[in-house]
Design an enzyme around this catalytic site. Structure first.
Site, PDB file in Angstrom:
ATOM      1  CB  SER A 144      41.119  56.109  56.026  1.00 23.58           C
ATOM      2  OG  SER A 144      42.060  55.747  57.099  1.00 23.58           O
ATOM      3  CE1 TYR A 157      45.639  58.333  53.676  1.00 30.36           C
ATOM      4  CE2 TYR A 157      44.896  57.961  55.867  1.00 30.36           C
ATOM      5  CZ  TYR A 157      44.888  57.327  54.452  1.00 30.36           C
ATOM      6  OH  TYR A 157      44.621  56.217  54.311  1.00 30.36           O
TER       7      TYR A 157
END
Length: 252
Positions: A144, A157
């Protein structure tokens, strides 16, 4: 030309019911692979499998709760038994929870870490040992932009995606000698369910696009070339790499 064909290869893609995972599964099939499409619930990948079969390619669906390590182990065992082994593993399944860090519930922290990193490690371990034995294999993790930065209100996350980057390098170090390449793709700001809130925030969306040299949100289709490249023989000397597909976001 390098060999980008995946003809005869066997792949497992988690989180393949929609979004990035669906695009990756379809891309692998279009390149010639037989693809096992996995999702968290039974029937979740019906649309993906139908799309692959409509193009004359081979796919099957499996399901397993990535927060349940027994289910993850069963998913690995079933996938390996389907075509007597795997050549490609794409650890794409994941989840996100948004909350200010001061109020972030511990149970949500633990859930996000189980789904995003624990399951990726266990699947990589179970599938990776067979790849080591067969002296070939490709593992592709979904990282990410938050593998590089901290983000806001997504501490779990962010921690999980930093961990994915580290796990990618750690496994590459151990398994590279066995002709198993472990890499990751770090998507930029892609139009998916996970980014829906940001897309709908007009001010934030404009700020995001202003930072991206491409001047637009990414589409799931933009990731298809990257996953085929990392799954194919064209990337045999690439290992432990995090490939950003971000329209140039990190360059700013």
């Amino acid at each position: 030309m390098p060999n980008f064909s995946l003809t005869g290869k066997r792949a497992l893609v988690t989180g393949a019911s929609r979004g990035i995972g669906q695009a990756m599964a379809i891309a692998l099939a279009e390149a010639g692979a037989r693809v096992i499409c996995a999702s968290s619930r039974e029937g979740g990948c019906a649309e993906t499998v139908a799309a692959i079969k409509a193009n004359g390619n081979e796919a099957v669906a499996l399901h397993g709760d990535l927060s349940d390590m027994k289910a993850v182990k069963q998913l690995a065992d079933t996938a390996l038994a389907e075509w007597d082994g795997l050549d490609i593993l794409v650890n794409n399944g994941g989840t996100i929870f948004r909350s200010p860090a001061v109020d972030f519930p511990l149970e949500q922290w633990q859930h996000v870490l189980r789904v995003n990193i624990d399951s990726a490690f266990l699947l990589s371990q179970q599938v990776g040992k067979t790849m080591v034995a067969q002296k070939s294999g490709k593992i592709i993790n979904t990282a990410s932009m938050l593998s590089y930065s901290g983000g806001i209100t997504v501490p779990a996350y962010t921690a999980s995606k930093h961990a994915i980057a580290g796990l990618t390098k750690a496994l590459a170090n151990e398994w590279g000698q066995h002709n198993v390449q472990v890499n990751a793709i770090a998507p930029g700001y892609i139009r998916t369910d996970n980014t829906q809130a940001l897309q709908e925030d007009e001010t934030r969306s404009k700020e995001i696009c202003a930072r991206i040299p491409a001047g637009r949100w990414g589409e799931t289709e933009d990731l298809k070339g990257a996953v085929v490249f990392l799954a194919s023989g064209a990337s045999n000397y690439i290992n432990g790499h995090i490939l950003a597909v971000d329209g140039g976001f990190l360059a700013r």
